[in-house]
Motif scaffolding. Structure first.
Motif, PDB file in Angstrom:
ATOM      1  N   LEU A   1       3.368  -1.200 -14.818  1.00  0.00           N
ATOM      2  CA  LEU A   1       3.299  -2.491 -14.132  1.00  0.00           C
ATOM      3  C   LEU A   1       3.161  -2.277 -12.629  1.00  0.00           C
ATOM      4  CD1 LEU A   1       3.476  -5.567 -14.033  1.00  0.00           C
ATOM      5  CD2 LEU A   1       5.972  -5.359 -14.074  1.00  0.00           C
ATOM      6  N   GLY A   2       3.857  -1.268 -12.101  1.00  0.00           N
ATOM      7  CA  GLY A   2       3.717  -0.953 -10.686  1.00  0.00           C
ATOM      8  C   GLY A   2       2.306  -0.520 -10.351  1.00  0.00           C
ATOM      9  N   VAL A   3       1.724   0.307 -11.225  1.00  0.00           N
ATOM     10  CA  VAL A   3       0.342   0.748 -11.031  1.00  0.00           C
ATOM     11  C   VAL A   3      -0.607  -0.441 -11.110  1.00  0.00           C
ATOM     12  CG1 VAL A   3      -1.500   2.231 -11.927  1.00  0.00           C
ATOM     13  CG2 VAL A   3       0.881   3.023 -11.974  1.00  0.00           C
ATOM     14  N   ARG A   4      -0.294  -1.374 -11.995  1.00  0.00           N
ATOM     15  CA  ARG A   4      -1.128  -2.576 -12.138  1.00  0.00           C
ATOM     16  C   ARG A   4      -1.105  -3.413 -10.859  1.00  0.00           C
ATOM     17  NH1 ARG A   4       0.003  -7.343 -16.600  1.00  0.00           N
ATOM     18  NH2 ARG A   4      -1.513  -8.839 -15.813  1.00  0.00           N
ATOM     19  N   ILE A   5       0.058  -3.492 -10.219  1.00  0.00           N
ATOM     20  CA  ILE A   5       0.146  -4.215  -8.946  1.00  0.00           C
ATOM     21  C   ILE A   5      -0.775  -3.577  -7.927  1.00  0.00           C
ATOM     22  CG2 ILE A   5       1.683  -4.733  -6.992  1.00  0.00           C
ATOM     23  CD1 ILE A   5       3.963  -5.045  -9.039  1.00  0.00           C
ATOM     24  N   TRP A   6      -0.789  -2.254  -7.875  1.00  0.00           N
ATOM     25  CA  TRP A   6      -1.690  -1.552  -6.954  1.00  0.00           C
ATOM     26  C   TRP A   6      -3.149  -1.844  -7.281  1.00  0.00           C
ATOM     27  CZ3 TRP A   6       1.132   3.759  -7.718  1.00  0.00           C
ATOM     28  CH2 TRP A   6       2.268   3.796  -6.908  1.00  0.00           C
TER      29      TRP A   6
END
Length: 430
Positions: free
Chosen positions: A364-369
């Protein structure tokens, strides 16, 4: 809630929901708006679907952390009702247990339940304060203080910090864990419609049944379930406050802000309504719900993406359905037998489920990026994110006096402090 225009052209709100059409059907291309409802039997049926959608994830958090299941369920239902009231029925959402609390709660287990609850209360209070600021200044202030590179890194490190916990549970019962994992992956990938969105819940149930047939469930847990009463009061307890636990829990605020604001934006896109003015209210509501949960013995809450799937599938965005879900959760909370049943879930099942679940938090953090198109050729973005991730994944643990802080705290504090400083230095150099 029913919205209507007054003589000045502004929208006002009165109690109750407007019946959508005849209450029995939805015409092609139409949706049931948040202030509308279908007939009550249909609304109750959709509300039950929302209960099913939130059930696995909401109960998984207390199951993993050792918190009382029925108490968490009680405050989940109360929090949802509170959210609907504070957002004036304009933002359909269920407030379930936040996975972001798993890491700090697991890391602070040695401090005892009361201190852990103090950390949850602190997170809730800070979230309320942020909500008040956003309500006064507008939601754009969030992007200014916590840009996507910072938010994404903190969300990612919270999920990946939990990796050893997931693998440890998996190794305890590898066969049960493998069955759970395989079913979860298959249902998520090939399951039709809503079934695909319930992959983790289905995997847990199948793994649970397999464990029961193979004798992998601890006998003392089965005995406790048999002895538990069908009806009884949830286990309520109060918090205490320890600085080390509070500091360990506070980074969760970043996740809750991202989830709440993201939920408001998603609902706005789905319903075709401008809900920017509700971002502050949503944060305040979730903050109050989390504070209340921590004050009474439950886990912290957040808006649930799981329930967006139900809305997308049914085209029903009625907050009346969420009111039904909230009441149902409160009713179920008064059954100790139900709570004891959930605690029979063995380590292997949790290992198989969390291997996916914790990874999803990290991704999910990578998706935010990705969605924000963060530029990692920029040395500031690259270095601060890299350092924060390694601190979180490696669980960097250092003490300041008598206060011991782990990787989540150091990674989050590091990037929140380092990013604006390094960005300022980089801008001055140009």
């Amino acid at each position: 809630m029913t919205e209507r225009a007054n003589t000045t052209g502004r929208t006002t709100t009165r109690r109750g929901w407007t019946l959508h059409g005849d209450g029995r059907r939805i015409n092609p291309g139409a949706v049931v708006a948040p202030h509308e409802r279908l007939s009550w039997p249909r609304t109750i049926g959709i509300g039950m679907q929302h209960v099913i959608a939130m059930f696995g994830a909401t109960l998984l958090v207390p199951t993993i952390t050792g918190f009382p299941v029925t108490t968490t369920l009680l405050f989940s239902g109360i929090g949802t009702a509170l959210f609907l009231i504070i957002t004036r029925g304009r933002v359909p959402s269920y407030l379930g247990s936040s996975f972001a609390f798993i890491a700090p709660l697991s890391a602070s287990a040695g401090s005892g339940p009361a201190a852990q609850l103090g950390g949850i209360v602190a997170v809730g209070i800070v979230l309320v304060l942020i909500g008040l600021v956003v309500k006064a200044a507008g939601s754009r202030i969030i992007d200014a203080v916590m840009p996507p590179v910072v938010t994404g890194a903190i969300v990612a490190l919270i999920g990946l910090n939990l990796a050893p916990t997931a693998t440890g549970s998996f190794e305890a019962q590898p066969l049960v864990a493998t069955i759970t994992l395989v079913v979860t992956l298959l249902v998520t990938v090939v399951g039709p419609g809503m079934l695909g969105r319930l992959g983790i819940l289905v995997g847990v149930i199948v793994g649970w049944i397999f464990a029961a047939f193979t004798g992998a469930i601890a006998s003392e847990r089965i005995d406790a379930m048999r002895d538990a009463a069908w009806f009884g009061l949830p286990d309520l307890r109060g918090p205490t406050f320890e600085l080390s636990v509070v500091l360990l829990a506070l980074p969760v605020v970043v996740v809750l802000v991202a989830e709440n604001v993201g939920h408001v934006k998603a609902v706005a896109a789905m319903t075709g309504r401008n809900l920017d003015d509700m971002a502050g209210n949503a944060l305040i509501a979730d903050g109050l719900a989390t504070t209340l949960a921590g004050a009474g013995g439950g886990s912290g809450t957040t808006t649930y993406a799981e329930n967006i799937g139900v809305m997308a599938a049914t085209r029903v965005y009625s907050t009346a359905a969420y009111a039904v879900a909230a009441v149902t959760a409160v009713v179920l909370a008064f059954s100790p037998k139900f709570g004891a049943l959930v605690f029979t879930v063995p380590d292997g099942v949790l290992g198989g489920a969390t291997l996916v679940l914790y990874g999803l938090i990290g991704i999910l953090g990578v998706r935010i990026w990705t969605e924000a198109k963060v530029d990692f050729t920029d040395p500031v973005n690259l270095t601060v994110a890299a350092a924060a991730l390694v601190a979180g994944i490696g669980d960097l643990t250092l003490s300041i006096g008598s206060v011991e802080l782990g990787g989540i705290a150091w990674g989050s504090i590091g990037i929140l402090v380092a990013y604006p400083l390094l960005r300022r230095l980089a801008d001055l150099r140009r």
